[in-house]
Design an enzyme around this catalytic site. Structure first.
Site, PDB file in Angstrom:
ATOM      1  N   HIS A 187       0.830  -1.203   0.000  1.00 46.41           N
ATOM      2  CA  HIS A 187       0.000   0.000   0.000  1.00 46.41           C
ATOM      3  C   HIS A 187       0.864   1.254   0.000  1.00 46.41           C
ATOM      4  O   HIS A 187       2.010   1.257   0.447  1.00 46.41           O
ATOM      5  CB  HIS A 187      -0.942   0.004   1.211  1.00 46.41           C
ATOM      6  CG  HIS A 187      -0.298   0.424   2.507  1.00 46.41           C
ATOM      7  ND1 HIS A 187      -0.118   1.756   2.844  1.00 46.41           N
ATOM      8  CD2 HIS A 187       0.182  -0.300   3.549  1.00 46.41           C
ATOM      9  CE1 HIS A 187       0.453   1.821   4.041  1.00 46.41           C
ATOM     10  NE2 HIS A 187       0.644   0.591   4.489  1.00 46.41           N
ATOM     11  N   CYS A 188       0.303   2.304  -0.556  1.00 46.23           N
ATOM     12  CA  CYS A 188       0.859   3.656  -0.403  1.00 46.23           C
ATOM     13  C   CYS A 188      -0.256   4.458   0.262  1.00 46.23           C
ATOM     14  O   CYS A 188      -0.653   4.149   1.375  1.00 46.23           O
ATOM     15  CB  CYS A 188       1.323   4.216  -1.737  1.00 46.23           C
ATOM     16  SG  CYS A 188       0.167   3.996  -3.101  1.00 46.23           S
ATOM     17  N   HIS A 189      -0.808   5.469  -0.425  1.00 50.22           N
ATOM     18  CA  HIS A 189      -1.998   6.141   0.126  1.00 50.22           C
ATOM     19  C   HIS A 189      -3.255   5.493  -0.441  1.00 50.22           C
ATOM     20  O   HIS A 189      -4.016   4.844   0.270  1.00 50.22           O
ATOM     21  CB  HIS A 189      -1.968   7.635  -0.191  1.00 50.22           C
ATOM     22  CG  HIS A 189      -3.200   8.345   0.287  1.00 50.22           C
ATOM     23  ND1 HIS A 189      -3.807   9.347  -0.448  1.00 50.22           N
ATOM     24  CD2 HIS A 189      -3.971   8.179   1.393  1.00 50.22           C
ATOM     25  CE1 HIS A 189      -4.876   9.777   0.215  1.00 50.22           C
ATOM     26  NE2 HIS A 189      -4.994   9.090   1.328  1.00 50.22           N
ATOM     27  N   THR A 195       2.124   1.983  -5.489  1.00 53.53           N
ATOM     28  CA  THR A 195       1.846   0.552  -5.324  1.00 53.53           C
ATOM     29  C   THR A 195       1.800  -0.151  -6.674  1.00 53.53           C
ATOM     30  O   THR A 195       2.376  -1.227  -6.854  1.00 53.53           O
ATOM     31  CB  THR A 195       0.508   0.352  -4.584  1.00 53.53           C
ATOM     32  OG1 THR A 195       0.620   0.904  -3.274  1.00 53.53           O
ATOM     33  CG2 THR A 195       0.144  -1.115  -4.478  1.00 53.53           C
TER      34      THR A 195
END
Length: 713
Positions: A187-189, A195
Site C-alpha cells: 500500500h501507499c496512500h 503501489t
C-alpha cells in the site's frame, strides 16, 4: 492517490530503439498517464493539505472510507483493495480505526497474508482520512501487524514520484524473499500509483513480462493504477535496466555488450541476494552450478527428499487469475495500442527447446492464436512453472533456511531437441556415446561380458520401461501432464539443484549388438521399443563415473550437434524464466563442461591475462602466494573448477594433463601450440598442479571422514 481526472493519450511510443524479429511493433499509442500534464505539474506545487481536500475529500477521504466502495472493490473487507495475483494484494492505507472495526488482522490471517509493505513516508497525507499515529507517522502502528506475526517493511517513496532503479530492484528482491513466507499486501496512500509501479516492476522481474504488459495487467486488476508519466517511464526503464543484468552469454541471443569477469560479477550481485549473494559474491553462478552438477553426476548422488510447504509460483498465478474474456480484452487493447506482442510461430519455424507435442493443458487457446497471450511461455510446462518460485535461485528467508536446502527439486525440462531442430532421438546422447566408445575401460568387466551390454549412452531424462520408449520418442516426458503436488519436495543432495528420479541415471545399456557402422544409430532407434533398458546407477563403480566426468572436462566444442545443444542452453539462460532450474536436469557431462568453457571464452577478456600469467610465473615456487596475487573473482573461479576436478579423486595422468590443457586454454585463450604457448602452459601448471593435489587430499579426507561417520552406530 488518484482523483477524478480525464484520460489523455501520450505521444506515440516507438520501440524502434530495439529491433526484434520475433516481435511485432506498431508505432501507435500505448498505456498512458492518468493525469494531464497540467494536473501532474499542479500536484507538485499545490500544498499537500489542499491536494487532499480537492482530490480525495480531506478528512472524508474516499480511499479510507469503506462505504465509498463496493464489495468487489474490497478484497479485504473494510479496505479499498484488489488482488493483483493470488498472492499479491494492492490496497489503500489502513488505519487503526479500520483495523479494529473490520478485524483486518484476522482477515489477513484467513487470506494467508504474511507481509505488509508500506511505501509511504512518515507524516504523509496528514490531512487525509484518519489522523496519524504520533509514534509511527502513519495512520496505524506497524506493531499491530508485527505483534500478530505479520512482517512489516517500509520503503519511503515520495507521492507521485519514482524511485531509483537500484532501489526498486532492492524492493522486488525483498518481495521475492517475503513471498516465500506467504502472501503480500502493498500500500501507499490510495494503493494505485506507487503501489502499482512496484507491483508492475515485480511482475517484470519475476515473470519477464514487458513493461507495458505488466502495466496493462496491473490496470486490468486495479483500474487507474500507475498514474503519472514518470511512473510509466519508471516501469519501462526498470525493464530495460534488467536486460543486461540477465545476460549470461553476450554471444547468444538476446545479445548484449561483452563484459569482463569483474563486470559480470558486479551485475550478478545486483540480481542475487540472501544465500546466493553471500555464497557467490566472487564466483560466477554458472561456474559454481555446473561444477556442482558435474560432481553429482560423478557421485551418482541419491537425493534425500524432505517435505516442506509448497511455495506458490507467480507465473502460474498470472495465467490463472486472468479469464479467457480478460485475455481477449487485453489482447485487443494491446494490439490496438501498438504494444509489441510475440508473433505466433510459423509451422516450419524450428522450436529448439519446445516439444513436438504439447500437452493438453498447454495447447494454445483460440484466443492465443488471435491475440498471442502475453504471459504464455511455450517451452515451459505449467506444472513445472508451478514450482519455479519454489526452486527460484533467489534465496530463502531465514525462517525457511533451517528446513530447506538451497538446492531444490525441479521437474523434468523439455530439453530433448525436437525433430524440427534436425536431431533425432538416437542423436540425443551421441556426445556421451562417443566418449564412452573412446574409453573402453569405463565399464566393469562383468558388465562388458553381459549379453545386454552394447551401447553406452548418457541419460538425462527419466528412463522408463521398454514399452514406453516409443511414446518417449514421439513426446518427451517433459511435455506429459504432471499431476499437481500438494507437497513440494526439495533435494538435500549436496550441490545438485535438479531432480533425480529413481529410474534416472547417467548411463543406460541397450540390448543391441555392438556395431561400428554408420547405421548403428538407426538400428538402435529402430529396435528401441523391443530393447530392455538397464540402469547402471549401481553397476558402475565410482572410479568409472569419475573418469567419465574427468574426460568430459577435456573435450573441445566440436561438431554441429554439440554446438547446437550448447547454443540452445546459452539462449535459454539468456532469455527464459526458470532456465537455471532446467539446467539442473541436464545429465550430459560433456554438454555441461562445454557450456562452462564456452562461458569463460566469451568474456570481453581472458580471466587470466598476460599480466596475470607473468605474475603467476614469477611466484610459481609458492603456488598459494601466486593465487593470492589474483583478484578474488579470478581466484575463486579458478579454485571452483580445480576443486571440482579434485573431488574426482585419482584419475589417469594423461586425463589430468588434458584437463589442465583445457583449463589453461579457457582461462588464458592461449593455445599450447602458439608462440611461447608451451612455456606459458608449463608455468601455469607449476602453479595449478600443487593446488589440485592439495584440494584432492582434502577431498579424500572428507570422503574418509564421511565413510567413518556412516559406520558409527
Amino acid at each position: 492517490m488518484a482523483a477524478g481526472v480525464s484520460l489523455v493519450s501520450d505521444l506515440p511510443y516507438s520501440t524502434s530503439r530495439e529491433s526484434n524479429t520475433d516481435m511485432e511493433t506498431v508505432n501507435v499509442r500505448v498505456p498512458t498517464a492518468k493525469y494531464t500534464k497540467v494536473g501532474e505539474t499542479l500536484r507538485h506545487v499545490i500544498p499537500g493539505h489542499m491536494q487532499c481536500s480537492m482530490a480525495c475529500g480531506g478528512r472524508a477521504c474516499k480511499y479510507e472510507n469503506p462505504s465509498r466502495w463496493s464489495d468487489k472493490e474490497q478484497a479485504v473487507k473494510g479496505l479499498y483493495s484488489s488482488w493483483i495475483t493470488d498472492h499479491l494484494l494492492a490496497m489503500a492505507r489502513p488505519s487503526t480505526e479500520i483495523v479494529e472495526k473490520f478485524n483486518i488482522i484476522e482477515q489477513f490471517h484467513v487470506c494467508g497474508l504474511k507481509t505488509v509493505i508500506n511505501l509511504q513516508r512518515p507524516g504523509e497525507h496528514a490531512s487525509c482520512g484518519s489522523t496519524l499515529e504520533p509514534e509511527s507517522g502513519f495512520t496505524y502502528r506497524p506493531e499491530l501487524f508485527m505483534e500478530a506475526g505479520i512482517y512489516f517493511y517500509n520503503f519511503g517513496w515520495k507521492d507521485y514520484g519514482v524511485a531509483s532503479l537500484t532501489t526498486i530492484l532492492d524492493m522486488v528482491k525483498v518481495m521475492s524473499f517475503a513471498m516465500q513466507e506467504g502472501k503480500i499486501a502493498v500500500h501507499c496512500h490510495a494503493g494505485l500509483g506507487r503501489t502499482g509501479v512496484l507491483i508492475a516492476c515485480f511482475l517484470v522481474f519475476t515473470s519477464r513480462m514487458s513493461a507495458d504488459q505488466a502495466i496493462l495487467f496491473v490496470r486490468a486488476k486495479r483500474p487507474n493504477s500507475i498514474q503519472t508519466r514518470g511512473q510509466l517511464l519508471c516501469v519501462r526503464e526498470f525493464a530495460q535496466f534488467l536486460v543486461p543484468l540477465r545476460s549470461v552469454f553476450s554471444c547468444a541471443e538476446p545479445k548484449a555488450h561483452e563484459v569482463t569477469l569483474s563486470q559480470y560479477l558486479t551485475r550478478q550481485r545486483h540480481l542475487l541476494h540472501g544465500y546466493e549473494a553471500r555464497h557467490m559474491k566472487n564466483m560466477p553462478k554458472i561456474i559454481h552450478l555446473i561444477c556442482r552438477l558435474l560432481l553429482d553426476i560423478a557421485e551418482n548422488r541419491q537425493t534425500v527428499e524432505e517435505e516442506v510447504l509448497e511455495i506458490p509460483d507467480l507465473t502460474e498465478e498470472v495465467e490463472k487469475t486472468v479469464s479467457l474474456q480478460a485475455l481477449q480484452q487485453l489482447g485487443k487493447e494491446m494490439r490496438g495500442k501498438g504494444i509489441p506482442i510475440s508473433s505466433p510461430r510459423s509451422p516450419d519455424q524450428p522450436n529448439l527447446l519446445g516439444t513436438p507435442c504439447d500437452p493438453p493443458h498447454d495447447q494454445p487457446l483460440c484466443s492465443d492464436q488471435e491475440f498471442d497471450v502475453l504471459w504464455r511461455w511455450p517451452t515451459v510446462d505449467n506444472t513445472y512453472r508451478s514450482r519455479l518460485i519454489l526452486s527460484k535461485c533467489f534465496s530463502y528467508s531465514d525462517s525457511a533456511l533451517h528446513k530447506l536446502d538451497p538446492r531444490v527439486h525441479v521437474l523434468q525440462s523439455p530439453q530433448n531437441l525436437s525433430s524440427k531442430s534436425g536431431l533425432n532421438f538416437s542423436e540425443l546422447y551421441a556426445s556421451q556415446s562417443r566418449l564412452a566408445l573412446e574409453t573402453p575401460d569405463l565399464l566393469p568387466s562383468d558388465i562388458k561380458s553381459s549379453p545386454k551390454h552394447d551401447l553406452l549412452t548418457g541419460s538425462r531424462s527419466s528412463l522408463v520401461q521398454s514399452k514406453k520408449i516409443e511414446e518417449q520418442v514421439s513426446c518427451p516426458p517433459a511435455s506429459v501432464k504432471q499431476a499437481p503436488l500438494k507437497v513440494a519436495k526439495r533435494s538435500m543432495s549436496y550441490g545438485f539443484l535438479g531432480r533425480t528420479n529413481d529410474s534416472s541415471t547417467m548411463f543406460s545399456i541397450c540390448q543391441v549388438g555392438r556395431s561400428t557402422n554408420k547405421n548403428s544409430n538407426c538400428d538402435v532407434t529402430q529396435h528401441f521399443k523391443d530393447v530392455p533398458i538397464l540402469t547402471l546407477q549401481s553397476e558402475l563403480s565410482p572410479e568409472t563415473r569419475h573418469l567419465f566426468v574427468a574426460k568430459a572436462l577435456t573435450v573441445d566444442l566440436d561438431g554441429e550437434e554439440l554446438r547446437s545443444k550448447v547454443s540452445v542452453w546459452q539462449m535459454e539462460l539468456n532469455s527464459r524464466e526458470g532456465a537455471w532450474e532446467r539446467l539442473c536436469n541436464e545429465r550430459d557431462p560433456v554438454v555441461l563442461s562445454l557450456l562452462m568453457w564456452s562461458w569463460l571464452e566469451q568474456l570481453k577478456e581472458p580471466v587470466i591475462t598476460k599480466d596475470d600469467v607473468e605474475t603467476l610465473s614469477g611466484n610459481r615456487l609458492n603456488p598459494e602466494h601466486a593465487l593470492n596475487s589474483l583478484d578474488k573473482g579470478q581466484k575463486q573461479t579458478l579454485l571452483c573448477i580445480l576443486d571440482c576436478a579434485a573431488h574426482l579423486l585419482k584419475i589417469p595422468e594423461e586425463v589430468e594433463n588434458a584437463f589442465f590443457e583445457r583449463l589453461i586454454k579457457a582461462f588464458t585463450w592461449i593455445s599450447s601450440d602458439s608462440e611461447n604457448g608451451q612455456l606459458i602452459y608449463k608455468a601455469l601448471k607449476d602453479v595449478m598442479v600443487p593446488v589440485l593435489r592439495d584440494l584432492r587430499t582434502k577431498a579424500m579426507e572428507e570422503l574418509e571422514f564421511t565413510c567413518h561417520c556412516s559406520f558409527v552406530p
